[in-house]
Scaffold this motif. Structure first.
Motif, PDB file in Angstrom:
ATOM      1  N   ALA A  94      -9.041  17.955  -7.711  1.00 44.87           N
ATOM      2  CA  ALA A  94      -9.198  16.884  -6.719  1.00 44.87           C
ATOM      3  C   ALA A  94      -8.263  15.754  -7.136  1.00 44.87           C
ATOM      4  O   ALA A  94      -8.580  14.958  -8.019  1.00 44.87           O
ATOM      5  N   LYS A 106      -6.948  13.086  -5.616  1.00 45.98           N
ATOM      6  CA  LYS A 106      -6.873  11.791  -4.941  1.00 45.98           C
ATOM      7  C   LYS A 106      -6.557  10.670  -5.939  1.00 45.98           C
ATOM      8  O   LYS A 106      -7.064  10.662  -7.055  1.00 45.98           O
ATOM      9  N   ASN A 126      -8.279  14.048  -0.270  1.00 51.04           N
ATOM     10  CA  ASN A 126      -9.329  13.405   0.512  1.00 51.04           C
ATOM     11  C   ASN A 126      -8.843  12.548   1.648  1.00 51.04           C
ATOM     12  O   ASN A 126      -9.597  12.265   2.556  1.00 51.04           O
ATOM     13  N   ILE A 153     -10.353  18.047   1.416  1.00 47.88           N
ATOM     14  CA  ILE A 153     -11.750  18.060   0.969  1.00 47.88           C
ATOM     15  C   ILE A 153     -12.509  16.796   1.355  1.00 47.88           C
ATOM     16  O   ILE A 153     -13.703  16.671   1.089  1.00 47.88           O
ATOM     17  N   MET A 201     -19.435  24.469   1.857  1.00 49.65           N
ATOM     18  CA  MET A 201     -19.127  23.444   0.850  1.00 49.65           C
ATOM     19  C   MET A 201     -20.229  22.392   0.853  1.00 49.65           C
ATOM     20  O   MET A 201     -20.834  22.146   1.902  1.00 49.65           O
ATOM     21  N   ILE A 239     -21.574  18.517  -1.224  1.00 54.72           N
ATOM     22  CA  ILE A 239     -21.581  17.477  -2.262  1.00 54.72           C
ATOM     23  C   ILE A 239     -23.020  16.992  -2.360  1.00 54.72           C
ATOM     24  O   ILE A 239     -23.471  16.224  -1.524  1.00 54.72           O
ATOM     25  N   MET A 241     -18.624  19.438  -9.297  1.00 52.74           N
ATOM     26  CA  MET A 241     -17.535  18.511  -9.585  1.00 52.74           C
ATOM     27  C   MET A 241     -17.496  18.302 -11.112  1.00 52.74           C
ATOM     28  O   MET A 241     -18.061  19.092 -11.865  1.00 52.74           O
ATOM     29  N   SER A 242     -16.818  17.234 -11.548  1.00 54.48           N
ATOM     30  CA  SER A 242     -16.614  17.064 -12.994  1.00 54.48           C
ATOM     31  C   SER A 242     -17.903  17.151 -13.811  1.00 54.48           C
ATOM     32  O   SER A 242     -17.935  17.756 -14.871  1.00 54.48           O
ATOM     33  N   ARG A 251     -14.597  21.804  -7.495  1.00 53.17           N
ATOM     34  CA  ARG A 251     -13.620  20.742  -7.207  1.00 53.17           C
ATOM     35  C   ARG A 251     -13.728  19.683  -8.293  1.00 53.17           C
ATOM     36  O   ARG A 251     -14.714  18.968  -8.380  1.00 53.17           O
ATOM     37  N   VAL A 252     -12.710  19.615  -9.115  1.00 48.99           N
ATOM     38  CA  VAL A 252     -12.793  18.765 -10.301  1.00 48.99           C
ATOM     39  C   VAL A 252     -11.676  17.719 -10.284  1.00 48.99           C
ATOM     40  O   VAL A 252     -10.500  18.073 -10.174  1.00 48.99           O
ATOM     41  N   GLY A 253     -12.061  16.450 -10.362  1.00 46.36           N
ATOM     42  CA  GLY A 253     -11.083  15.365 -10.365  1.00 46.36           C
ATOM     43  C   GLY A 253     -10.979  14.682 -11.712  1.00 46.36           C
ATOM     44  O   GLY A 253     -10.071  14.949 -12.512  1.00 46.36           O
ATOM     45  N   THR A 254     -11.936  13.812 -11.979  1.00 49.61           N
ATOM     46  CA  THR A 254     -11.929  12.991 -13.193  1.00 49.61           C
ATOM     47  C   THR A 254     -11.714  13.796 -14.475  1.00 49.61           C
ATOM     48  O   THR A 254     -10.953  13.371 -15.346  1.00 49.61           O
ATOM     49  N   ARG A 270     -10.333   7.424 -12.082  1.00 51.02           N
ATOM     50  CA  ARG A 270      -9.473   6.890 -11.015  1.00 51.02           C
ATOM     51  C   ARG A 270      -9.519   5.376 -11.032  1.00 51.02           C
ATOM     52  O   ARG A 270     -10.570   4.780 -11.225  1.00 51.02           O
TER      53      ARG A 270
HETATM   54  C1  LIG Z   1     -13.173  13.331  -5.718  1.00 50.46           C
HETATM   55  C2  LIG Z   1     -13.877  14.548  -5.241  1.00 50.46           C
HETATM   56  C3  LIG Z   1     -14.258  15.558  -6.120  1.00 50.46           C
HETATM   57  C4  LIG Z   1     -14.072  15.477  -7.609  1.00 50.46           C
HETATM   58  O1  LIG Z   1     -14.901  14.488  -8.148  1.00 50.46           O
HETATM   59  P1  LIG Z   1     -14.935  14.229  -9.741  1.00 50.46           P
HETATM   60  O2  LIG Z   1     -16.288  13.712  -9.991  1.00 50.46           O
HETATM   61  O3  LIG Z   1     -13.858  13.239 -10.026  1.00 50.46           O
HETATM   62  O4  LIG Z   1     -14.686  15.526 -10.392  1.00 50.46           O
HETATM   63  C5  LIG Z   1     -14.858  16.690  -5.586  1.00 50.46           C
HETATM   64  N1  LIG Z   1     -15.084  16.820  -4.257  1.00 50.46           N
HETATM   65  C6  LIG Z   1     -14.731  15.880  -3.385  1.00 50.46           C
HETATM   66  C7  LIG Z   1     -15.005  16.080  -1.947  1.00 50.46           C
HETATM   67  C8  LIG Z   1     -14.136  14.706  -3.850  1.00 50.46           C
HETATM   68  O5  LIG Z   1     -13.809  13.754  -2.980  1.00 50.46           O
END
Ligand SMILES: *Cc1c(COP(=O)(O)O)cnc(C)c1O
Length: 233
Positions: A33, A35, A56, A78, A160, A162, A202-203, A218-221, A227
């Motif tokens: 992820a 963004k 995003n 996403i 999907m 969250i 996620m993370s 879906r992994v961002g941080t 961020r």
């Molecule tokens: C930002 C985001 C993620 C990842 O989130 P982290 O907690 O940073 O891993 C996953 N899914 C969606 C839809 C996001 O917007």
């Protein structure tokens, strides 16, 4: 830690969780992820073997597309998608993970028809039934999945979610379990077992998600670092 080191560590955790669940680690798709991370960070993740990048925000994605930030990997959308921005997403991404209303699905279908393509999507489920979140409510999901089948330029590939932000460790597990049951049920009863993705985790909770049946996380941080929401660009 570098992006490459982070990805290597996450891959190990993914492999462990998959083995815990008696599954092959190769079944799990890791979506970065990206963004608020620039094209250079995206390229670093691609070089380190990320499977997919996910964005995003439409404007940010279009900007990074013009910089060739995603070359070499599939791109997913996403984030929350407004109907008036659908045309800037359809055909640009391999998968829209956040198709969360019939109005949006119908707009995606119309736009894909104009562009003469079929857009792959996931149905987003508001599994915690939260006011502020988009996505189909669990009670509406079956009917929505049925309606989506009638759209010739949309192909539903899975689900999907969250889940609500949980303060307790492993707090998302009940939501993940519910999602898995919907995935199996709808796949079997409506989609002839043609679903391919259950995207959740996620993370903070991707290992739990995998143990509950996710095959896409879906992994961002944990890949790109925290961020910086203060920055303006
Ligand atoms: C930002 C985001 C993620 C990842 O989130 P982290 O907690 O940073 O891993 C996953 N899914 C969606 C839809 C996001 O917007």
């Amino acid at each position: 830690m570098s992006i490459a080191q982070n990805i290597a560590k996450i891959r190990e955790e993914i492999a462990q969780a998959a083995r815990d669940a008696g599954r092959d680690p190769k079944e799990i798709t890791l979506v970065g992820a990206s963004k608020m991370n620039d094209a250079a960070a995206c390229r670093e993740a691609i070089a380190a073997g990320i499977d997919v990048l996910g964005e995003n925000r439409v404007q940010e994605m279009q900007q990074k597309l013009s910089q060739n930030a995603y070359d070499g990997v599939p791109l997913h959308f996403i984030g929350h998608l407004q109907r008036n921005k659908v045309k800037q997403v359809v055909g640009y991404v391999d998968l829209i993970q956040s198709a969360g209303s019939l109005e949006l699905l119908s707009e995606i279908d119309k736009c894909a028809a104009k562009k003469e393509l079929v857009q792959d999507v996931l149905l987003e489920v508001n599994i915690g039934e939260e006011e502020a979140k988009s996505g189909f409510l669990p009670g509406d999901l079956f009917q929505a999945a049925q309606a989506a089948k009638e759209l010739p330029h949309v192909r539903v590939r899975g689900l999907m979610a969250i889940p609500p932000v949980e303060s307790e460790a492993h707090g998302s597990i009940p939501f993940f379990e519910k999602m898995y049951r919907f995935y199996v049920d709808i796949n079997e009863k409506l989609y002839n077992n043609e679903f391919v993705y259950l995207s959740m985790g996620m993370s903070g909770d991707f290992a739990d998600a995998i143990r509950c049946g996710a095959n896409m996380v879906r992994v961002g941080t944990a890949i790109f670092g925290a961020r910086n929401y203060g920055q303006t660009n």
